[in-house]
Design a protein around this motif. Structure first.
Motif, short mmCIF file in Angstrom:
data_model
loop_
_atom_site.label_atom_id
_atom_site.label_comp_id
_atom_site.label_asym_id
_atom_site.label_seq_id
_atom_site.Cartn_x
_atom_site.Cartn_y
_atom_site.Cartn_z
N ILE A 278 25.41 -9.56 54.63
CA ILE A 278 24.17 -9.68 55.40
C ILE A 278 23.97 -8.32 56.06
CG2 ILE A 278 23.00 -10.81 57.32
CD1 ILE A 278 24.86 -13.23 56.83
N VAL A 279 22.78 -7.78 55.98
CA VAL A 279 22.52 -6.43 56.50
C VAL A 279 21.45 -6.47 57.59
CG1 VAL A 279 21.92 -4.05 55.95
CG2 VAL A 279 23.08 -5.48 54.23
N LEU A 280 21.83 -5.96 58.77
CA LEU A 280 20.90 -5.85 59.90
C LEU A 280 20.70 -4.38 60.20
CD1 LEU A 280 22.34 -8.57 62.33
CD2 LEU A 280 20.79 -8.86 60.38
N ARG A 281 19.45 -4.00 60.43
CA ARG A 281 19.13 -2.58 60.66
C ARG A 281 18.79 -2.34 62.12
NH1 ARG A 281 16.34 -0.16 55.76
NH2 ARG A 281 18.56 -0.23 55.21
N PRO A 282 19.38 -1.32 62.73
CA PRO A 282 19.13 -1.04 64.15
C PRO A 282 17.69 -0.62 64.39
CG PRO A 282 20.32 0.78 63.16
CD PRO A 282 20.29 -0.32 62.14
N HIS A 283 17.20 -0.89 65.58
CA HIS A 283 15.83 -0.49 65.95
C HIS A 283 15.83 0.96 66.39
CE1 HIS A 283 15.35 -5.01 67.04
NE2 HIS A 283 14.99 -4.78 65.80
#
Length: 262
Positions: free
Chosen positions: A257-262
């Motif tokens: 699962i990949v989450l991208r920083p703001h």
């Protein structure tokens, strides 16, 4: 000998207005390292993309010993805002890295740590972001889920987070959370996916186990034409924060699962 922990009572106005009084546990070693990381890794990276700042900050944790159960709080014990750089597990590592990457002093680091670790900024055990996907599904948001953007082969399922296969819960008192979760199966992590990954992306190792979304988390680092998985490794051969070859590490895992920083 037990390590002495310097305890301070840290009451901020926003916490007081919610009646959320709490203690902060942070010793001199950690306080000094917070200042050093901000001075040598955050300030010089001002103006860079969020991922590049995360890469710089997380590099300061390389070789930090792996240590689990450093947080204080349970359904019976009052939650304490813990900042402890003597040792980290995979989740506290990304907590500290995110909080530091947007800090300019100790006060903003602690404030960022609250918004990173807790739903609604309320310091309590049941308000902790216990699941990786809480980072992109609960306020304040820590990151954006980009999993489906990286691969047409991403699979989406609905999981009942916190509910074990036998119907009991992992965290008593925390409601079961029905959440739609997308992951990329390991066999689909091809060159196109690797190209779309960005330095600073937070990656969780997907698990099919009931009630959980991931079993491990880390940070994508692209350097020297290679892709690395920076993580607090509990493996006996490591027991510290290391950079592991991304594809080698994920080859035996169910997916990501990949989450991208703001």
């Amino acid at each position: 000998m037990k390590r002495a922990i310097f305890m301070v009572l840290f009451l901020v106005s926003c916490a007081e207005s919610r009646g959320n009084d709490y203690q902060t546990a942070m010793d001199d070693y950690t306080a000094n390292k917070v200042q050093a990381i901000i001075r040598t890794h955050v300030i010089p990276a001002a103006g860079e993309k969020p991922g590049e700042i995360i890469a710089a900050v997380s590099s300061a944790f390389l070789t930090t010993p792996y240590q689990e159960n450093t947080l204080i709080g349970s359904t019976e014990v009052s939650e304490v805002l813990v900042a402890d750089f003597h040792g980290v597990d995979c989740f506290t590592l990304i907590d500290y890295v995110r909080a530091l990457s947007q800090a300019h002093d100790q006060k903003t680091f602690l404030s960022n740590l609250i918004s990173t670790r807790y739903v609604g900024g309320r310091v309590s055990y049941l308000s902790r972001k216990h699941f990786f996907t809480d980072w992109s599904a609960t306020q304040p948001l820590n990151a954006t889920d980009v999993t489906r953007q990286l691969s047409a082969k991403a699979v989406t399922v609905v999981k009942q987070l916190n509910r074990k296969a036998d119907g009991s819960t992992y965290i008593p008192g925390l409601p079961v959370i029905a959440r739609k979760i997308s992951y990329i199966p390991a066999h689909a992590i091809d060159s196109a996916v690797l190209d779309k990954l960005q330095t600073g992306d937070y990656v969780g190792v997907w698990t099919p186990l009931a009630g959980l979304d991931v079993t491990h988390v880390g940070i994508v680092i692209k350097s020297g034409g290679k892709v690395w998985f920076r993580n607090a490794s509990s493996l006996k051969i490591n027991r510290q924060v290391v950079d592991s070859p991304f594809t080698d590490y994920m080859a035996s895992k169910p997916g990501i699962i990949v989450l991208r920083p703001h």
